[in-house]
Design a protein around this motif. Sequence first.
Motif, PDB file in Angstrom:
ATOM      1  N   ALA A   3       0.826  -1.212   0.000  1.00 38.20           N
ATOM      2  CA  ALA A   3       0.000   0.000   0.000  1.00 38.20           C
ATOM      3  C   ALA A   3       0.851   1.250   0.000  1.00 38.20           C
ATOM      4  O   ALA A   3       0.399   2.311  -0.383  1.00 38.20           O
ATOM      5  CB  ALA A   3      -0.898  -0.005   1.224  1.00 38.20           C
ATOM      6  N   VAL A   4       2.056   1.123   0.456  1.00 37.33           N
ATOM      7  CA  VAL A   4       2.887   2.318   0.604  1.00 37.33           C
ATOM      8  C   VAL A   4       4.335   2.020   0.240  1.00 37.33           C
ATOM      9  O   VAL A   4       4.738   0.865   0.153  1.00 37.33           O
ATOM     10  CB  VAL A   4       2.877   2.824   2.071  1.00 37.33           C
ATOM     11  N   ALA A   5       5.065   3.106   0.044  1.00 31.19           N
ATOM     12  CA  ALA A   5       6.473   2.981  -0.334  1.00 31.19           C
ATOM     13  C   ALA A   5       7.271   2.269   0.735  1.00 31.19           C
ATOM     14  O   ALA A   5       7.023   2.434   1.908  1.00 31.19           O
ATOM     15  CB  ALA A   5       7.056   4.370  -0.551  1.00 31.19           C
ATOM     16  N   GLY A   6       8.230   1.505   0.296  1.00 30.60           N
ATOM     17  CA  GLY A   6       9.174   0.924   1.233  1.00 30.60           C
ATOM     18  C   GLY A   6       8.699  -0.305   1.965  1.00 30.60           C
ATOM     19  O   GLY A   6       9.483  -0.997   2.617  1.00 30.60           O
TER      20      GLY A   6
ATOM     21  N   ARG B 294       7.286   1.037  -9.088  1.00 34.38           N
ATOM     22  CA  ARG B 294       7.254   2.114  -8.095  1.00 34.38           C
ATOM     23  C   ARG B 294       7.720   1.631  -6.724  1.00 34.38           C
ATOM     24  O   ARG B 294       8.261   2.409  -5.928  1.00 34.38           O
ATOM     25  CB  ARG B 294       5.851   2.692  -7.993  1.00 34.38           C
ATOM     26  N   ASP B 295       7.511   0.341  -6.428  1.00 33.96           N
ATOM     27  CA  ASP B 295       7.982  -0.184  -5.138  1.00 33.96           C
ATOM     28  C   ASP B 295       9.467   0.095  -4.945  1.00 33.96           C
ATOM     29  O   ASP B 295       9.940   0.332  -3.831  1.00 33.96           O
ATOM     30  CB  ASP B 295       7.777  -1.698  -5.053  1.00 33.96           C
TER      31      ASP B 295
ATOM     32  N   VAL C 170      -3.108  -3.037 -12.135  1.00 35.58           N
ATOM     33  CA  VAL C 170      -1.982  -2.663 -11.274  1.00 35.58           C
ATOM     34  C   VAL C 170      -0.701  -2.948 -12.048  1.00 35.58           C
ATOM     35  O   VAL C 170      -0.662  -3.844 -12.900  1.00 35.58           O
ATOM     36  CB  VAL C 170      -1.950  -3.464  -9.942  1.00 35.58           C
TER      37      VAL C 170
ATOM     38  N   CYS D  94       9.199   8.550  -8.605  1.00 34.19           N
ATOM     39  CA  CYS D  94       9.185   8.837  -7.163  1.00 34.19           C
ATOM     40  C   CYS D  94       9.717  10.255  -6.934  1.00 34.19           C
ATOM     41  O   CYS D  94      10.850  10.436  -6.483  1.00 34.19           O
ATOM     42  CB  CYS D  94      10.070   7.846  -6.417  1.00 34.19           C
TER      43      CYS D  94
END
Lengths: 290, 698
Positions: free
Chosen positions: A19-22, A188-189, A234, A269
């Motif tokens: 769901a989120v970066a990192g 993007r991950d 996705v 990013c």
Amino acid sequence: MSTPVRLAALGALLAAAPAVAGAQRPAVQVEFKLAAPTYVTRFTAAERRRLEDTVSAGLEAVLGERLRFLSFGSGAPAAYRLTISLDRRDRAEGEDSLSEVGFHATLADSVRDLATTYLLTFRGADAALDPLGTVDAFRLEIEHKLGRLNDALVTQLVDRVLSRVPVADSAVVWRGDLTGWILPRSPRDFCLDLRSVLNVEGDFLKGPLTMRNEVQVRAAKVALPVGAGAPDTVARIFAMPLAPIQPVPDTVRVLAVYVLEYRLDRELCPRLTPPADVTFHDAGDGGGAP
Amino acid sequence: MSLRPYMLLAGALLAAGRVADAQTDAVESALARAAKLGEAGRWLEGRALLQRAMDSCPTGDPGRSCRLRLTYAVGYSYQLEAQWAQSGERAALLERAAASYQRVLHEVPGHRATTENLAAAYRDLGRDADVQRVLLRDPRDTLDAQAALFLGDSYRAQKRFDAAVAAYRRAALAAPDDPAPRDRLVELYRLMPPDSAFALFRRLEEEKDWEVSFPGAAIDAYELVVRRVAERDVKTASDACRRWLRLLAETGLFTADRLASLGKVWFAKDMDALQRYLGDPTQMPPGTPLLQDGDGELVGRIALALGREALARGDAERASAYWWGAYRSLGPEPVVALELAREVAMLDARYPKLDTTGRRFQRIQMELFEGKAAVYRRADLEAIQRYHTTLGLIYAQRRQWGSLGNPQSALFQLSHAVQTARRRERNERFFQPLPQVQARLARGLVATGDSTRARVTYVDAAMAYLDADDPEGATHMLRLAAALRGAPAASDAALRRLVVARERVAAPGGAPAGCDAAIERVDAASRRAGLNAGFLARQRFKLLADCVAAGPGGIAPQDGARVLNAVLRDSVPLVGAGDLLRLDRAKAALLRAVDLPGQAARFDFDRPRALAKEVPGAVILLVLSGETRPTFVSISADAVLGARVVEAIGKDAAAVRLEVGAGTVTVVHPLVTAAVDSAVSMKIRGVKGVTTVRVRSR
């Protein structure tokens, strides 16, 4: 791409969407060590620890900004540890010899050292034994030299050392117009530019034979439908072999995926200023982040 | 006069301050909690929390900052969520982010962070015209690097390549240490017509910081040039290819994959040869027009790099094979031969089995002397010093001290290295303290029984140790000098006093009271004793900087300005990282009183002279241990003027804020009184370089 991926496999790929970066980046503990014997003795243990902690935190920030396929931390232990040590270039030399001193990078897991490289000169043989000054001045000199850890040296660090950290342990084989693997991660991950080069390691099965092999792959992006007939998609990383695999295996059981050459996609990013860094005290002056 | 009205006012101010603090705490807490929720992917909850916090902001002007920050945070939350959303949701989220940012900008036109985040949202929405509209709206034309990048991206998307190049170059100027603008430029040239590769190549030739600071981007750029022009312009392709190869070698990226990556170009055979060399150091690449490049400097650099990598892996034999093979094949002509020779000779001294007969050393020694004679004929002081240092180190490692009259000895070579360094100081203003070399030289003189010269050299070494911020080392050198025969000079006592002063100022607990007077006394005594003027200027700067840093409460702005001005006035070179630290602290103190426009507050370290001179203002020499060439720190003209102004107004600097730009100084008072205005303005008007003085209240 016309051939549908098996539903179960697709499910696994979608479920892995962070769901989120990192969230899915492998953790690497980064630490700086003062190792050159003639330097170690110039400071007290407390000074050395302070120096090492400060430089470690600086390295964490620099590497975290540049290599966003890994999650660097300088505090808690992680599965992988990257040590940047300041030592004699030729570690076999005696303590008082005229030896260049520089930065070595070593990656280790909990069991052993996995890879090492000599990154950068700190002082040449004619100045290695010059005074170091106060611990703050010495730290500044180290940071100054590590500031030369330019884009090319960071690439070298990945190529020789950090390419041993797996960024995924599974992938789904895709056979269609293009053959390759779909990884359970989006570009993007990892803020991954699609000119990056990865390495897929796995068991390649051909008839009764199983062969452990590695294949260099170029990253691409693929859009997977979220559900049957759904318009939403996705993004996932599609890994295409750089050269045809011979002999063509019946199937491949992927064990690990590594980043060999990392290119950061800064547009994917962008650096956005977080609210915590924004002020409006003197809002009329057009200011913003302090 | 009754104090009651003032006490009431003070009480009211205190209460208002408490309310403001509580409000700030509530906003910070909401932002932190929303960020945590975002990290967990709970975007909706985060935004609901921000909305509730916004509802609690005071109404009207007192709550303005609170509302603006939280509105900004809502936009930021939408924008971050969009990064991880599915394709269909992304555009809607970005539009909502943009709407929040627009609300903020309606209240605060031109707010930098909001403008940039809005530009990023528009870019991701493909609304390139809106990106440009938002970023170019500010009439002050103060785009920072990030904004210039977004602008360039929008031009690139519209295929307005010249405008994109200009925007990325602007980003590079605004952020000289950031690799992003260079990366973007290279990627832009990939999209441009093939002929543009020539322009890219010219750009790399003109802008030297590419290879120095961004070799990775330079490698990509050269590779692109080679691919684009290989079949059209042999000379440009060859030049670009050689630079590409050298950079690959120097950065440790010289790998078989990269060599193969150029594909089937006309020099593919050269690449094959280099690949073989990579695998086997005995397979020296042929002297083709591409690789030979006049004297073989390129192949020598590659050999040097590959050998260093081998030695760092602990493979001395392979290192020796690269270095000796290249040295033997190329001869002593290329500049790199000296480095190859030094590596071979020092490696052989450590691993005698590599040269059991000693013939290798004999040959290297002979050719180094020939090379040294050649650079003497050219009067190339840098090269002369390098030869003497190399020979000195080689002999020192072999413990061949010899005598000052014997060229085949460490003493002779090291003493000439020091003498040449002094000549460079006179001719090139490049000061090098060389403490290690001078201490070794003194030790060698003792070992050969020349105690008179040893004594003088130990004293010189003590000064070098003081320059290198090691008073303890200086004391040790002075002790060794005192133990030798010969009458102590007046300078010995002055030096000892200086050492004591340096130690006292640097000791924990701070500088003694009357620090300035103490500096003056030490300075006067040192002058009387005949100590070198340049050395004294350096010591004065160090003492002053340490003195003002030692007081309680940090460095006052006017003291930071004094330190900075001491460097600028006397052209004091910064010697070692200790001086960098001193300069850094002085700058931080100065900036507490002075606002400088744009990049003027940056002090750019580690710049080659040509680059440092590009920035109007002052250039300070920086000498770090082990650097064979000086680098420079550039200080903007506005910062230089700011320092002069702050020193001129002295203690009043603590009560005002100054804005300095292009000769205009604006004094911002917290409390304006005619008397203060007049006094401060008068002082500033007298400062050289000030053209206009303005006063405004905060």
